[in-house]
Design a protein around this motif. Structure first.
Motif, short mmCIF file in Angstrom:
data_model
loop_
_atom_site.label_atom_id
_atom_site.label_comp_id
_atom_site.label_asym_id
_atom_site.label_seq_id
_atom_site.Cartn_x
_atom_site.Cartn_y
_atom_site.Cartn_z
N LYS A 203 13.43 46.09 -19.32
CA LYS A 203 12.68 47.36 -19.38
C LYS A 203 12.27 47.86 -17.99
O LYS A 203 11.84 49.00 -17.84
N HIS A 204 12.41 47.00 -16.97
CA HIS A 204 12.11 47.44 -15.60
C HIS A 204 13.23 48.33 -15.06
O HIS A 204 13.08 48.96 -14.02
N CYS A 205 14.38 48.35 -15.77
CA CYS A 205 15.53 49.13 -15.29
C CYS A 205 15.45 50.59 -15.72
O CYS A 205 14.69 50.94 -16.64
N SER A 206 16.28 51.43 -15.06
CA SER A 206 16.24 52.85 -15.40
C SER A 206 17.55 53.32 -16.06
O SER A 206 17.66 54.48 -16.44
N ARG A 207 18.53 52.42 -16.15
CA ARG A 207 19.79 52.77 -16.82
C ARG A 207 20.31 51.53 -17.53
O ARG A 207 20.20 50.41 -17.00
N PHE A 208 20.88 51.74 -18.72
CA PHE A 208 21.31 50.60 -19.52
C PHE A 208 22.79 50.73 -19.87
O PHE A 208 23.19 51.72 -20.47
N ARG A 212 30.68 45.21 -24.94
CA ARG A 212 31.03 44.45 -26.15
C ARG A 212 32.55 44.31 -26.19
O ARG A 212 33.25 45.31 -25.97
N HIS A 213 33.03 43.12 -26.40
CA HIS A 213 34.47 42.82 -26.44
C HIS A 213 35.20 43.40 -25.22
O HIS A 213 36.28 43.98 -25.35
N GLY A 214 34.60 43.29 -24.05
CA GLY A 214 35.27 43.72 -22.81
C GLY A 214 35.21 45.20 -22.52
O GLY A 214 35.84 45.66 -21.56
N GLU A 215 34.50 45.96 -23.34
CA GLU A 215 34.44 47.41 -23.11
C GLU A 215 32.99 47.87 -22.94
O GLU A 215 32.07 47.21 -23.46
N ILE A 216 32.82 48.99 -22.24
CA ILE A 216 31.49 49.57 -22.16
C ILE A 216 31.30 50.43 -23.41
O ILE A 216 32.06 51.37 -23.64
N VAL A 217 30.32 50.07 -24.22
CA VAL A 217 30.13 50.80 -25.47
C VAL A 217 28.91 51.72 -25.41
O VAL A 217 28.71 52.56 -26.29
N GLU A 218 28.10 51.57 -24.38
CA GLU A 218 26.92 52.42 -24.25
C GLU A 218 26.54 52.50 -22.78
O GLU A 218 26.59 51.52 -22.05
N ASP A 219 26.20 53.68 -22.34
CA ASP A 219 25.74 53.88 -20.95
C ASP A 219 24.70 54.98 -21.00
O ASP A 219 25.04 56.15 -21.19
N THR A 220 23.43 54.60 -20.89
CA THR A 220 22.37 55.58 -21.10
C THR A 220 21.21 55.39 -20.14
O THR A 220 20.95 54.27 -19.68
N SER A 221 20.51 56.48 -19.87
CA SER A 221 19.29 56.40 -19.05
C SER A 221 18.07 56.70 -19.92
O SER A 221 16.97 56.90 -19.41
#
Lengths: 468, 233
Positions: A203-208, A212-221
């Motif tokens: 939770k200290h981060c500003s982007r998540f 999953r299975h070698g792929e980026i499935v979510e990229d959010t701020s």
């Protein structure tokens, strides 16, 4: 952009399946990113690509581009990249080579052709760090080791800092200190990429970024991302997940299982002082305390891994000295923090059979089948335990200890290597064991996970045991 | 057990010798050991012990002796005791061992064990009295007519130095795990001890190999390759 990844695919030489599939990621200067996802999703592999270890050290099928400060890692040697990217490995103990931290820092800086004298003098004048410089490696706590390695990495002044599961071995106080350090570094302009299962820390981060299975499935701020219950489906623990939903009906019996009276233990300095406790049959005990507080030392006394120097321990009303080691093994099973230390055979079935041979139990085939099915290990029966994932190895060690049906089960930091699904599974197993009437002792830094199971919580602080 | 092979600062004369001279002396010592007979080896053991006492390393040296007699000597002695005739008799065979207890085998076991003891203990005396950073600096600085020591050799010194400590840490953990499962090398019946030795190899090898790989990655991350590149210029 300090880091750009374009259409990255990678598979290791010995494997046909790609570990990373079509990764595209742009990271700007000063970003603080949490890279999350279940075990085996490719987070560490991606981190190794970001610092050039892949493809220069680990070879395989590599396709795509990774640009660090506009340098394509494929055309630069590892040391050219690691000047810009500092990495704290999950097993950070492997990053220490020399007897003191001062020498470690000198080694790192001199490798890059930098003079260390000025930096060392500066660190000696820093009251919060100077005491660490001359300390011997083996006398450092986990938090101190990590702080020391982080300092040696930062001495080279990299633009990007990657930390792989930095909180797995830390207690609460050490975690808070690390969080403060990272926030300060981020404010100073460092780009930080944090690989973690620990939602509270993320939770200290500003982007998540979720893999999953070698792929980026979510990229959010979206700063509410971690509190959404839907992220459980991605293999990430939601921030306020209720671990007390698993209910156990069976309560502890009155009969005393283990009693400890005036236990004292010291090496060069006292470790445990005047420890008194009484644990009942079918009780679930949670043992808390900071790193190095003596939690493992205490339970090692209970299973006779350490000799009693002063005081008395009784099991089922009989002094521990009267039990042979074989009798103790029949009574109590101990699961170590690192499963690799307690896997001795070449197949899962043989591993379980070994325990039964040692305690001379009959009907071994039936018991092994029962355990393999209970821990969902049937399909790995003839596989080498060493080839399994961390969570699966953990289940093998649990099965190999529980197959002899000990009445007492002791687990040392069982959640360290597990992701969200693994943790849920383990908590369910523990609830089931409690229903079966076992006495359970868990050593942990994370009391929240065991809320619904715990009958009593003990804390070791300043060498003494108190009930919370 | 993990600290008995680790360098710690001290004041004895061994600490003061330049690391390169120490390596040179160590190699000569090894050659002497390889050509010495049993009485000469026993004299060398006494000399090693006296050196350790003189340098204030008595306690650690005794721990090393204990380690040698638990983990190394039993194998050497048992191998020679049972299989010596398989190698020297008329029935010598490459693929078939015919275990036969013999007095010559026993004597040879003691002789080889003493030789190995001298080699191992002299090496560990070198490790525990030599500052690894100074050693790396001295090795990196060698330049004989433009020839330098390869990076891989220097890497080996750093690697061995650190690995010994980590392997002993793992060994401690594995021995505890064995005891918790019901068999132990350290105590119990001979049958249990033999089981303990047999089951030591899988976890120790797996962990050591994984760790070796991680250490190699860590050295790369520390820019060790760059040190070598700079030296070449």
């Amino acid at each position: 952009m300090v880091l750009r990844i374009e259409n990255l695919f990678f598979s290791f030489s010995e494997s046909k399946n790609p570990v990373l599939k079509n990764i595209n990621l742009d990271i700007g200067r000063g970003e603080f990113i949490a890279l999350m996802g279940p075990n085996g999703s490719g987070k560490t592999t991606l981190a190794l690509c970001m610092c050039g270890i892949i493809p220069h050290f680990f070879h395989g099928k590599y396709k795509g581009k990774v640009l660090v400060n506009k340098k394509n890692i494929l055309h630069h040697a590892i040391h050219d990249i690691t000047r810009d990217v500092g990495v704290l490995l999950q097993d950070y103990e492997s990053q220490l080579f020399l007897p003191t931290i001062e020498e470690e820092i000198r080694f790192q800086m001199e490798n890059f052709g930098l003079s260390a004298d000025e930096k060392i003098a500066e660190l000696f004048s820093d009251e919060t760090f100077s005491y660490l410089l001359k300390k011997k490696l083996f006398s450092l706590s986990e938090g101190e080791k990590q702080k020391a390695i982080l300092t040696s990495i930062l001495c080279v002044n990299p633009d990007i800092l990657i930390l792989d599961e930095p909180t797995s071995q830390l207690d609460r106080r050490e975690k808070e200190q690390l969080a403060k350090t990272l926030e300060k570094l981020n404010k100073e302009g460092k780009t930080i990429i944090l690989i973690t299962h620990d939602t509270c820390f993320a939770k200290h981060c500003s982007r998540f970024v979720v893999m999953r299975h070698g792929e980026i499935v979510e990229d959010t701020s979206d700063m509410t991302f971690l509190s959404k219950s839907s992220i459980g489906a991605l293999g990430i623990e939601p921030e306020k997940y209720q671990w007390n939903t698993i209910k156990t009906c069976k309560s502890a019996e009155e009969k005393t299982k283990i009693s400890i009276k005036n236990l004292n233990y010291k090496t060069q300095t006292p470790v445990l002082e005047n420890i008194n406790a009484s644990i009942k049959n079918n009780e679930f005990i949670l043992l808390l305390g900071g790193n190095g507080s003596g939690k493992t030392t205490l339970v090692k006394h209970v299973i006779k891994l350490l000799d009693i120097q002063a005081g008395e321990i009784k099991m089922n009303g009989t002094a521990l000295e009267k039990y042979s080691q074989q009798d103790i093994v029949k009574q109590a099973g101990f699961i170590f923090q690192n499963p690799d230390h307690q896997i001795f055979k070449n197949s899962v079935e043989e591993e379980l059979q070994l325990t039964l041979d040692l305690v001379k139990k009959e009907n071994s085939g039936k018991k092994i089948d029962e355990m393999l099915s209970f821990f969902d290990l049937e399909k790995y029966r003839n596989k080498s335990p060493q080839a399994l994932s961390a969570g699966e190895k953990h289940r093998v060690t649990l099965a190999s200890v529980l197959v002899s049906e000990p009445e007492i089960v002791i687990l040392d930091e069982p959640l360290t290597y597990l992701d969200f699904d693994g943790k849920m599974q383990l908590i369910e197993y523990l609830a089931d064991l409690k229903k079966r009437g076992k006495t359970i002792i868990v050593i942990s830094h994370r009391p929240g996970y065991y809320k619904s199971l715990v009958d009593r919580t003990f804390v070791i602080k300043n060498r003494r045991l108190t009930e919370q | 057990m993990k600290n008995i092979f680790e360098y710690e600062e001290g004041n004895g004369f061994l600490y003061k010798i330049d690391p390169l001279i120490k390596i040179f002396l160590l190699v000569i010592f090894w050659i002497v050991c390889l050509y010495a007979n049993l009485p000469q080896l026993l004299v060398i053991v006494v000399l090693l012990y006296a050196t350790a006492i003189y340098c204030g390393l008595h306690k650690r040296f005794m721990q090393q002796i204990r380690f040698f007699f638990i983990f190394v000597f039993p194998f050497i002695l048992a191998f020679h005791l049972f299989f010596y005739r398989s190698f020297t008799g008329e029935s010598m065979s490459l693929f078939f061992f015919n275990p036969q207890i013999s007095m010559e085998g026993f004597k040879m076991g003691v002789f080889i064990g003493s030789r190995l003891f001298c080699l191992l203990c002299s090496s560990t005396l070198f490790i525990i009295t030599t500052n690894p950073l100074k050693l790396v600096k001295r090795l990196s600085g060698i330049n004989i007519f433009g020839y330098r020591i390869p990076e891989s050799v220097i890497f080996l010194f750093i690697f061995v130095n650190r690995s010994i400590t980590l392997i002993f840490y793992d060994l401690d953990q594995i021995l505890d795990a064995q005891k918790a499962r019901g068999f132990s090398i350290r105590q119990g019946k001979i049958k249990d001890k033999i089981k303990g030795y047999a089951y030591l190899l899988i976890p120790l090898f797996t962990i050591s190999l994984e760790r070796a790989q991680k250490q190699a990655v860590a050295l790369e991350l520390k820019g060790f390759g760059f040190r070598h590149k700079r030296r070449k210029k």
